[in-house]
Design a protein around this motif. Structure first.
Motif, PDB file in Angstrom:
ATOM      1  N   THR A 373       8.117  -2.423 -12.286  1.00 37.22           N
ATOM      2  CA  THR A 373       9.246  -2.032 -11.430  1.00 37.22           C
ATOM      3  C   THR A 373       8.775  -1.165 -10.262  1.00 37.22           C
ATOM      4  O   THR A 373       9.193  -1.366  -9.110  1.00 37.22           O
ATOM      5  N   ILE A 374       7.892  -0.218 -10.551  1.00 35.99           N
ATOM      6  CA  ILE A 374       7.343   0.644  -9.505  1.00 35.99           C
ATOM      7  C   ILE A 374       6.611  -0.193  -8.454  1.00 35.99           C
ATOM      8  O   ILE A 374       6.769   0.017  -7.242  1.00 35.99           O
ATOM      9  N   HIS A 375       5.852  -1.165  -8.905  1.00 36.63           N
ATOM     10  CA  HIS A 375       5.094  -2.015  -7.983  1.00 36.63           C
ATOM     11  C   HIS A 375       6.027  -2.825  -7.082  1.00 36.63           C
ATOM     12  O   HIS A 375       5.748  -3.004  -5.888  1.00 36.63           O
ATOM     13  N   GLN A 376       7.134  -3.297  -7.629  1.00 36.87           N
ATOM     14  CA  GLN A 376       8.095  -4.053  -6.824  1.00 36.87           C
ATOM     15  C   GLN A 376       8.670  -3.182  -5.706  1.00 36.87           C
ATOM     16  O   GLN A 376       8.802  -3.631  -4.558  1.00 36.87           O
ATOM     17  N   PHE A 377       8.990  -1.953  -6.042  1.00 40.03           N
ATOM     18  CA  PHE A 377       9.517  -1.054  -5.012  1.00 40.03           C
ATOM     19  C   PHE A 377       8.425  -0.659  -4.013  1.00 40.03           C
ATOM     20  O   PHE A 377       8.702  -0.498  -2.816  1.00 40.03           O
ATOM     21  N   MET A 378       7.193  -0.509  -4.485  1.00 36.77           N
ATOM     22  CA  MET A 378       6.101  -0.158  -3.578  1.00 36.77           C
ATOM     23  C   MET A 378       5.876  -1.243  -2.529  1.00 36.77           C
ATOM     24  O   MET A 378       5.586  -0.943  -1.357  1.00 36.77           O
ATOM     25  N   VAL A 379       6.007  -2.497  -2.926  1.00 39.12           N
ATOM     26  CA  VAL A 379       5.843  -3.600  -1.972  1.00 39.12           C
ATOM     27  C   VAL A 379       6.862  -3.477  -0.846  1.00 39.12           C
ATOM     28  O   VAL A 379       6.523  -3.584   0.351  1.00 39.12           O
ATOM     29  N   GLN A 380       8.133  -3.242  -1.200  1.00 40.32           N
ATOM     30  CA  GLN A 380       9.171  -3.062  -0.180  1.00 40.32           C
ATOM     31  C   GLN A 380       8.904  -1.828   0.672  1.00 40.32           C
ATOM     32  O   GLN A 380       9.049  -1.856   1.904  1.00 40.32           O
ATOM     33  N   PHE A 381       8.508  -0.755   0.006  1.00 37.14           N
ATOM     34  CA  PHE A 381       8.302   0.515   0.694  1.00 37.14           C
ATOM     35  C   PHE A 381       7.177   0.409   1.718  1.00 37.14           C
ATOM     36  O   PHE A 381       7.316   0.843   2.873  1.00 37.14           O
ATOM     37  N   HIS A 382       6.074  -0.178   1.324  1.00 33.51           N
ATOM     38  CA  HIS A 382       4.942  -0.323   2.242  1.00 33.51           C
ATOM     39  C   HIS A 382       5.285  -1.259   3.402  1.00 33.51           C
ATOM     40  O   HIS A 382       4.811  -1.050   4.521  1.00 33.51           O
ATOM     41  N   GLU A 383       6.106  -2.252   3.129  1.00 34.33           N
ATOM     42  CA  GLU A 383       6.537  -3.156   4.208  1.00 34.33           C
ATOM     43  C   GLU A 383       7.371  -2.414   5.245  1.00 34.33           C
ATOM     44  O   GLU A 383       7.217  -2.628   6.460  1.00 34.33           O
ATOM     45  N   LYS A 384       8.231  -1.525   4.799  1.00 28.92           N
ATOM     46  CA  LYS A 384       9.069  -0.747   5.733  1.00 28.92           C
ATOM     47  C   LYS A 384       8.208   0.179   6.596  1.00 28.92           C
ATOM     48  O   LYS A 384       8.406   0.276   7.809  1.00 28.92           O
ATOM     49  N   GLY A 443      -2.297   4.454   3.967  1.00 27.65           N
ATOM     50  CA  GLY A 443      -3.370   3.477   3.832  1.00 27.65           C
ATOM     51  C   GLY A 443      -2.839   2.076   3.567  1.00 27.65           C
ATOM     52  O   GLY A 443      -3.336   1.094   4.136  1.00 27.65           O
ATOM     53  N   ALA A 444      -1.812   1.961   2.724  1.00 27.43           N
ATOM     54  CA  ALA A 444      -1.224   0.652   2.409  1.00 27.43           C
ATOM     55  C   ALA A 444      -0.609   0.015   3.656  1.00 27.43           C
ATOM     56  O   ALA A 444      -0.746  -1.200   3.874  1.00 27.43           O
ATOM     57  N   ALA A 445       0.071   0.821   4.473  1.00 24.60           N
ATOM     58  CA  ALA A 445       0.681   0.298   5.697  1.00 24.60           C
ATOM     59  C   ALA A 445      -0.388  -0.118   6.705  1.00 24.60           C
ATOM     60  O   ALA A 445      -0.277  -1.168   7.349  1.00 24.60           O
ATOM     61  N   LEU A 446      -1.427   0.699   6.857  1.00 21.20           N
ATOM     62  CA  LEU A 446      -2.504   0.362   7.783  1.00 21.20           C
ATOM     63  C   LEU A 446      -3.264  -0.880   7.319  1.00 21.20           C
ATOM     64  O   LEU A 446      -3.724  -1.693   8.138  1.00 21.20           O
ATOM     65  N   VAL A 581      -2.010   3.403  -7.679  1.00 17.28           N
ATOM     66  CA  VAL A 581      -3.220   2.845  -7.052  1.00 17.28           C
ATOM     67  C   VAL A 581      -3.492   1.393  -7.448  1.00 17.28           C
ATOM     68  O   VAL A 581      -4.458   0.799  -6.952  1.00 17.28           O
ATOM     69  N   THR A 582      -2.657   0.815  -8.303  1.00 11.76           N
ATOM     70  CA  THR A 582      -2.937  -0.550  -8.766  1.00 11.76           C
ATOM     71  C   THR A 582      -1.885  -1.559  -8.325  1.00 11.76           C
ATOM     72  O   THR A 582      -1.773  -2.633  -8.937  1.00 11.76           O
ATOM     73  N   GLU A 583      -1.122  -1.239  -7.301  1.00 18.45           N
ATOM     74  CA  GLU A 583      -0.145  -2.230  -6.807  1.00 18.45           C
ATOM     75  C   GLU A 583      -0.918  -3.450  -6.310  1.00 18.45           C
ATOM     76  O   GLU A 583      -1.780  -3.345  -5.433  1.00 18.45           O
ATOM     77  N   PRO A 584      -0.665  -4.647  -6.856  1.00 16.00           N
ATOM     78  CA  PRO A 584      -1.519  -5.818  -6.600  1.00 16.00           C
ATOM     79  C   PRO A 584      -1.672  -6.195  -5.126  1.00 16.00           C
ATOM     80  O   PRO A 584      -2.785  -6.507  -4.685  1.00 16.00           O
ATOM     81  N   GLN A 585      -0.592  -6.181  -4.363  1.00 16.07           N
ATOM     82  CA  GLN A 585      -0.693  -6.609  -2.966  1.00 16.07           C
ATOM     83  C   GLN A 585      -1.554  -5.640  -2.156  1.00 16.07           C
ATOM     84  O   GLN A 585      -2.359  -6.058  -1.321  1.00 16.07           O
ATOM     85  N   MET A 586      -1.393  -4.346  -2.409  1.00 15.10           N
ATOM     86  CA  MET A 586      -2.209  -3.355  -1.716  1.00 15.10           C
ATOM     87  C   MET A 586      -3.680  -3.546  -2.066  1.00 15.10           C
ATOM     88  O   MET A 586      -4.553  -3.484  -1.179  1.00 15.10           O
ATOM     89  N   LEU A 587      -3.975  -3.781  -3.354  1.00 11.30           N
ATOM     90  CA  LEU A 587      -5.352  -3.986  -3.768  1.00 11.30           C
ATOM     91  C   LEU A 587      -5.950  -5.239  -3.127  1.00 11.30           C
ATOM     92  O   LEU A 587      -7.108  -5.234  -2.698  1.00 11.30           O
ATOM     93  N   GLN A 588      -5.141  -6.302  -3.036  1.00  8.17           N
ATOM     94  CA  GLN A 588      -5.639  -7.533  -2.415  1.00  8.17           C
ATOM     95  C   GLN A 588      -5.937  -7.313  -0.938  1.00  8.17           C
ATOM     96  O   GLN A 588      -6.967  -7.769  -0.419  1.00  8.17           O
ATOM     97  N   ASN A 589      -5.032  -6.600  -0.256  1.00 11.31           N
ATOM     98  CA  ASN A 589      -5.274  -6.280   1.155  1.00 11.31           C
ATOM     99  C   ASN A 589      -6.530  -5.433   1.325  1.00 11.31           C
ATOM    100  O   ASN A 589      -7.282  -5.594   2.296  1.00 11.31           O
TER     101      ASN A 589
END
Length: 628
Positions: A373-384, A443-446, A581-589
């Motif tokens: 659930t946290i990871h799902q919100f992190m994806v939206q948050f980093h996109e914003k 860092g995730a946004a950049l 630190v383990t949100e999958p999309q951020m790690l892939q980027n």
């Protein structure tokens, strides 16, 4: 004149259009002619002619007909003006939901008038009983309506329908004046699209009047008692983004902003927006990562960074009071947003933390669900956050320079985060530097900004110029002209020392690819790497605590309970850090960036300074001077 000629004269008169048929027009003309004849008879005039001869008789016949047509035209014109005035009054009532007419609803026609209106009693008295509104009185009427403390107490029924109409009562009796003006703007827009051509200029005037009064409200809010104008503006924006109607609200604000910036004698546009930003900071600071409301506020900030005038004020507003203090950047509006994460708000204090409480009594499956659930919100948050930064980079050269300067100064002020002493003195650390969550999100946004040139064998990354890292101190003007915003890189330890006989060929200016890559790598160094180190150390501490706890349980030691509490508290911190630190999309980027950076270094090692990748061959070619 013959009957046929008289008929033709009437049929060609343009005012015949006001009658239902030509016969009605003829009948009206005949009545007017008879009345004229009676007036002449009463004054002793002989309608058959006072002069001799057939010519005079014919001439008088023409005169009589001309008089009849003139009288007919005047009557038509009077009726046309009356109809137009009635239509204008009805249109004003529909747009502003106000009236001067307090007559019995059953005596009014119900076509074209709203169900409820606010009756402006004082104004009606001042106008000696005038019961209609026109373009001469509407400005005064609207101002009077805005000054009413309780408009709902002045509502009247405009139609004979006596049933409940809560929506009509709510709309006409709206107490918040900014919400009322926005509703008027929407109704005026609707009138502009549907009124006939003769009423179109009046509908446009009404819309302009709404914009003008909104400007006045924002510039002089102290006039309007018990109205928190800035809170109303923020609430309107919140409703607009929540309901998916931001476009209409943005159109309204665009016109109001243009009206404000055209004349800033009373207040500047910046002075209007600062209280809105202050309120936004207070509200966002109270929200957590997994609260839906947070993302509506982020949509508002995204809109702010798209609008040129607001973006300029936004960049002024986020400047820290002390640019050399890294922690000050987190106290700005953008910093407050970046500081939101699933990490502990106060290091070491797990009470009131919203994630992974009581982990010893939580099943692995429950922990996994919570992390997902946290990871799902992190994806939206980093996109914003990415959208906010992207908007400012793309809006204009000035906003690009200012947001890059903010980022560069922020990294420079927080450069001490990686020092060994910083980890040993947490009390001093958190007074001097921004939080781990701040740098993780930045860092995730950049990283997202870097993805266009992180594709396999991307030619874009070859435009990176490593001489950027060896530039010495530049003044503000040079930084703007050469696109250099990160400071202090020349003091960092080089992987390969430059030879003494090789002088770097500095570029006249550096592209955004170069700045993006440097900013991102430096941000990851200050944020992600530090968190990773902490997580490794916590993992080791958890293992030691777990062993000690089990031994204490086996020996029935009184320290067992204390060790259990320590274990649970540290486990909460560990699980929160692991989720961050383990949100999958951020790690892939991140992987994409590091692979692309490694490929770039290989190209430099091969001496490639072109625009296409060179194939790697063995044995490696000898390179006399490389960009490394």
């Amino acid at each position: 004149m013959t009957d046929q000629e008289n008929n033709n004269s009437i049929s060609t008169n343009p005012f015949v259009a006001l009658f239902n048929s030509l016969d009605d027009a003829k009948h009206f003309a005949e009545i007017q002619k008879q009345q004229l004849q009676q007036q002449k008879d009463a004054t002793g005039e002989d309608s058959s002619g006072s002069q001799d001869g057939s010519d005079n008789s014919i001439s008088e016949s023409f005169d009589d007909n001309d008089d009849s047509v003139a009288e007919l035209s005047r009557s038509f014109r009077s009726r046309q003006e009356l109809c137009e005035q009635l239509n204008i009054n009805h249109m004003i009532q529909r747009i502003f939901l106000i009236t001067l007419d307090n007559s019995d609803p059953s005596l009014r026609g119900e076509n074209g008038i709203p169900a409820r209106c606010v009756y402006l009693e004082e104004m009606a008295t001042d106008l000696n009983g005038q019961d209609w509104l026109d373009m001469h009185t509407i400005a005064q009427a609207l101002f009077s309506r805005l000054l009413l403390a309780e408009p709902g107490n002045h509502l009247i029924h405009m139609t004979s329908t006596s049933g409940l109409n809560l929506s009509a009562d709510r709309d006409a009796g709206e107490k918040h004046i900014l919400r009322y003006l926005f509703s008027c703007f929407r109704r005026a827009k609707e009138e502009v699209t549907k009124v006939p051509d003769n009423l179109l200029p009046f509908a446009v005037q009404c819309k302009d009047l709404v914009v003008s009064n909104t400007r006045t409200v924002l510039l002089t809010p102290e006039i309007y008692i018990n109205q928190n104008i800035y809170e109303q503006l923020l609430d309107l924006l919140l409703e607009a983004v929540s309901s998916g109607k931001l476009e209409e609200m943005a159109e309204f604000l665009e016109e109001v902003i243009l009206a404000i910036v055209s004349d800033e004698e009373v207040r500047t546009f910046g002075e209007v927006m600062v209280p809105v930003f202050d309120m936004l900071v207070r509200r966002v600071r109270e929200l957590d990562l997994c609260q839906i409301l947070l993302y509506s506020y982020l949509d508002i900030i995204i809109y702010f960074t798209k609008q040129p005038n607001i973006a300029k004020v936004f960049l002024d507003y986020i400047q820290p009071k002390d640019p050399s203090n890294g922690q000050m950047y987190q106290k700005t509006l953008l910093g407050v947003v970046l500081g939101i994460s699933c990490l502990l708000k106060t290091p070491g204090v797990v009470e009131n933390h919203g994630y992974f409480l009581n982990p010893a009594r939580t099943t692995p499956q429950e922990i996994k669900v919570q992390e997902s659930t946290i990871h799902q919100f992190m994806v939206q948050f980093h996109e914003k956050i990415y959208q906010i930064l992207k908007n400012l980079l793309q809006l204009s050269p000035d906003t690009k320079h200012r947001i890059l300067s903010w980022l560069g100064n922020c990294l420079h002020a927080n450069g001490g985060r990686t020092k060994i002493w910083a980890n040993q003195m947490p009390e001093v650390f958190f007074q001097m530097y921004a939080s781990d969550g701040f740098f993780l999100n930045l860092g995730a946004a950049l990283l997202k900004l870097c993805q266009p040139f992180c594709k396999p064998r991307s030619a874009k990354i070859l435009s990176f110029n490593p001489t950027y890292c060896t530039l010495r101190e530049l003044n503000e003007e040079e930084r703007r002209n050469r696109n250099v915003h990160v400071k202090g890189l020349e003091k960092e330890t080089c992987l390969i020392q430059a030879s003494t006989d090789q002088e770097p060929m500095f570029a006249q200016n550096y592209n955004l690819v170069t700045e993006n890559l440097i900013l991102t790598q430096y941000t990851l160094h200050l944020g992600f790497h530090r968190l990773h180190d902490q997580m490794v150390k916590m993992n080791q501490s958890l293992h030691r605590l777990q062993v000690a706890w089990r031994e204490a349980q086996q020996t029935s030691s009184p320290t067992a309970e204390n060790l259990r509490e320590q274990f649970e508290r540290l486990m909460t911190v560990y699980l929160s850090t692991k989720a961050a630190v383990t949100e999958p999309q951020m790690l892939q980027n991140c992987v994409n960036l590091q692979v692309s950076t490694a490929a770039l270094l290989i190209q430099f090692a091969l001496g490639n300074q072109g625009t296409e990748h060179v194939e790697l061959t063995f044995p490696l070619p000898e390179v006399r001077h490389s960009l490394l």
